[in-house]
Design a protein around this motif. Structure first.
Motif, PDB file in Angstrom:
ATOM      1  N   PHE B  15    -121.701 -57.729  69.060  1.00  0.00           N
ATOM      2  CA  PHE B  15    -120.772 -56.707  69.563  1.00  0.00           C
ATOM      3  C   PHE B  15    -121.499 -55.360  69.566  1.00  0.00           C
ATOM      4  CE2 PHE B  15    -120.379 -57.578  65.076  1.00  0.00           C
ATOM      5  CZ  PHE B  15    -120.594 -56.344  64.515  1.00  0.00           C
ATOM      6  N   ARG B  78    -109.140 -58.572  62.218  1.00  0.00           N
ATOM      7  CA  ARG B  78    -109.779 -57.678  63.202  1.00  0.00           C
ATOM      8  C   ARG B  78    -111.236 -58.030  63.463  1.00  0.00           C
ATOM      9  NH1 ARG B  78    -105.951 -55.099  66.066  1.00  0.00           N
ATOM     10  NH2 ARG B  78    -104.301 -54.470  64.663  1.00  0.00           N
ATOM     11  N   PRO B  81    -112.414 -62.032  64.842  1.00  0.00           N
ATOM     12  CA  PRO B  81    -112.372 -62.412  66.259  1.00  0.00           C
ATOM     13  C   PRO B  81    -113.619 -62.028  67.054  1.00  0.00           C
ATOM     14  CG  PRO B  81    -110.260 -61.524  65.599  1.00  0.00           C
ATOM     15  CD  PRO B  81    -111.202 -61.296  64.444  1.00  0.00           C
ATOM     16  N   ILE B  82    -114.342 -60.996  66.618  1.00  0.00           N
ATOM     17  CA  ILE B  82    -115.579 -60.650  67.342  1.00  0.00           C
ATOM     18  C   ILE B  82    -116.820 -61.097  66.573  1.00  0.00           C
ATOM     19  CG2 ILE B  82    -114.548 -58.676  68.536  1.00  0.00           C
ATOM     20  CD1 ILE B  82    -116.287 -56.904  66.587  1.00  0.00           C
ATOM     21  N   ASN B  83    -116.639 -61.584  65.354  1.00  0.00           N
ATOM     22  CA  ASN B  83    -117.781 -61.994  64.536  1.00  0.00           C
ATOM     23  C   ASN B  83    -117.295 -63.065  63.558  1.00  0.00           C
ATOM     24  OD1 ASN B  83    -120.338 -62.043  63.456  1.00  0.00           O
ATOM     25  ND2 ASN B  83    -120.168 -60.103  62.378  1.00  0.00           N
TER      26      ASN B  83
END
Lengths: 306, 226
Positions: B15, B78, B81-83
């Motif tokens: 990200f 939080r 979901p991206i990591n």
């Protein structure tokens, strides 16, 4: 009446192009530089695609999801093409699904996903989950990501293709890694597509892989054409070289992209972005002239000295 | 093995900085007015520690345990979901909540103990920084206050606060053992921030060096000289 080769290829093309979203609309409007073909199926694919590594991994951030959806909408508006993703890219598959859902006509999108797991038995479930996230029933292309458990995954992907549940089969690598294995796979297996890193600074593929892809009729997807933006950062602020107008390049991004897509073996490049302006700039790189072999050598030499 | 050696830290980053910092803005907005409450609670904790009363110290330790659960919630809902590996970090902070609870139950030292003067000073510095300064450090790097990282909501200040509290109440070797999870988190987070090109990573590194100096003074220098 016997089928001619041309009839047969057109039939194959119709069956495989736009596998996920129906018949694509590129062929009627695009210029020759805009669209290339996947040799094995003659499927037309716009030469500038869209990557999703990092840029589309935005979680459930509503503002950034909208930004990504705008990029996908602009991509479709500019003629569409290959959108490439992987289960490894965090929430990127969900983001793509969000963007595709907003498209009135997704038929110009060529869906390219990957299978990325060391446990071959998990591959089918992972592919099914990816399709659900994208909102498609089948993919135009599935690739074995970074050659992970490639033998078993390839068997499964070929069986999917034979069963009519997949348009094309491919393998990927990046950063110039494992080129020997990639070469072995390209020689031994009837893959449709290979994805690798190629740009004005990472040119190892020129020696063996790109000529081999041409010989074997394998389409080439170029990843990291900007080395994840590092090459653009490197030249930021520097004046464009004198030969830039010859190839119609208005920016360093276009210089770099035109270099990558001007190799005759390259089928499509997949720069990633979350900005509509950058997307349009990338798309514009396919229009106008591309460097010939002599100018390509000069570009590589000049850039290495800058 | 050879292939792995060709990877750089940036190759594992999934990200960009904008996405990362906006996680805090989204969490603060979703939990409002909790961010204002935990900000005030941080100041209250400093006052409680200043009283040096065992019951006050135990209360701060229990609040620190709650803060770890808050950080775990952020990581799971939080960050993960991206990591995806952040799910394990969330479990780590959950475990740290248990550690802080255990420390609160089995006791704390007298804060006037001169043997741990350096660790105590370090503890005050880290706790004060985490609760009062860290929420505003983003302003110095051009980020809005809406993206403030708060103890009990964001993992970095929560980990620093845990290191500070543990330095205050348990300056010996066991205190270092209790600090393993927040320490490792801070190392990981500093590396992530530096890989993202974020100068705030240096702030975390400086805080870790301070913690190390305070701890090593107590552990490695003969008693009575620290």
């Amino acid at each position: 009446m016997p089928l001619s080769r041309r009839d047969l290829l057109c039939g194959v093309s119709a069956a495989t192009a736009g596998f996920a979203f129906g018949r694509p609309a590129w062929t009627a409007t695009a210029s020759p530089n805009d669209v290339r073909q996947i040799p094995s199926t003659q499927t037309p694919v716009p030469v500038i695609g869209l990557g999703s590594w990092i840029t589309f991994n935005v979680g459930d951030d509503p503002a950034l999801l909208e930004q990504c959806a705008d990029v996908i909408a602009a991509f479709a508006e500019e003629g569409g093409g290959m959108i490439d993703c992987s289960p490894m890219y965090g929430s990127s598959p969900d983001t793509i699904g969000y963007g595709l859902e907003r498209l009135e006509d997704p038929s110009t999108i060529f869906s390219a996903e990957k299978v990325w797991t060391s446990a071959p038995g998990e591959g089918p479930d992972q592919i099914a989950r990816s399709a659900e996230k994208w909102g498609v029933s089948n993919f135009d292309l599935l690739q074995v990501h970074n050659l992970r458990a490639w033998e078993a995954h390839l068997d499964h992907l070929f069986s999917m293709k034979d069963a009519g549940r997949l348009g094309h089969v491919g393998v990927t690598t990046s950063h110039g890694r494992r080129h020997e294995t990639l070469e072995r796979i390209m020689r031994a297996h009837p893959i449709d597509v290979v994805q690798l890193t190629y740009n004005a600074f990472d040119r190892e593929a020129e020696a063996r892989l790109l000529p081999l892809a041409q010989d074997r009729g394998i389409a080439v997807i170029v990843n990291r054409p900007y080395r994840r933006g590092a090459l653009i950062d490197r030249f930021r602020g520097a004046p464009l070289p004198g030969w830039a107008p010859e190839i119609g390049a208005d920016s360093w991004a276009q210089v770099l992209l035109k270099f990558a897509i001007s190799h005759p073996a390259v089928t499509t490049a997949i720069p990633a972005t979350r900005k509509v302006a950058h997307l349009r700039e990338n798309k514009a790189a396919a229009r106008g002239p591309l460097p010939n072999a002599a100018l390509r050598r000069r570009i590589a030499d000049d850039l290495s000295r800058l | 093995m050879g292939t792995w050696l060709t990877y750089a830290p940036g190759d594992f980053l999934m990200f960009g900085p904008e996405v990362y910092w906006r996680l805090f803005e989204l969490q603060n907005r979703a939990l409002w007015p909790l961010p204002a409450i935990v900000g005030l609670a941080g100041v209250a904790c400093l006052l409680l520690v200043a009283t040096r009363r065992p019951v006050a110290i135990r209360s701060v330790l229990m609040l620190a345990a709650l803060a770890c659960l808050g950080a775990a919630h952020f990581l799971a809902t939080r960050y993960a979901p991206i990591n995806a590996p952040m799910v394990y970090a969330a479990w780590g902070f959950g475990l740290q909540a248990l550690v802080m609870t255990i420390v609160a139950v089995i006791g704390s030292r007298n804060l006037s103990d001169r043997d741990g003067a350096a660790a105590t000073a370090t503890g005050w510095a880290l706790l004060g920084y985490a609760t009062i300064l860290h929420p505003f450090v983003g302003l110095a790097f051009g980020r809005p206050l809406a993206q403030a990282e708060l103890v009990g909501i964001a993992p970095d200040p929560t980990a620093l606060a845990c290191l500070g509290v543990l330095s205050l109440v348990w300056p010996g070797r066991w205190g270092i053992a209790w600090s393993a999870i927040p320490f490792l988190w801070c190392v990981f987070s500093a590396a992530t921030l530096r890989t993202l090109g974020e100068p705030q990573g240096w702030v975390l590194i400086a805080a870790l060096l301070l913690w190390f100096l305070g701890r090593s003074t107590f552990v490695f220098i003969p008693r009575g000289r620290a």
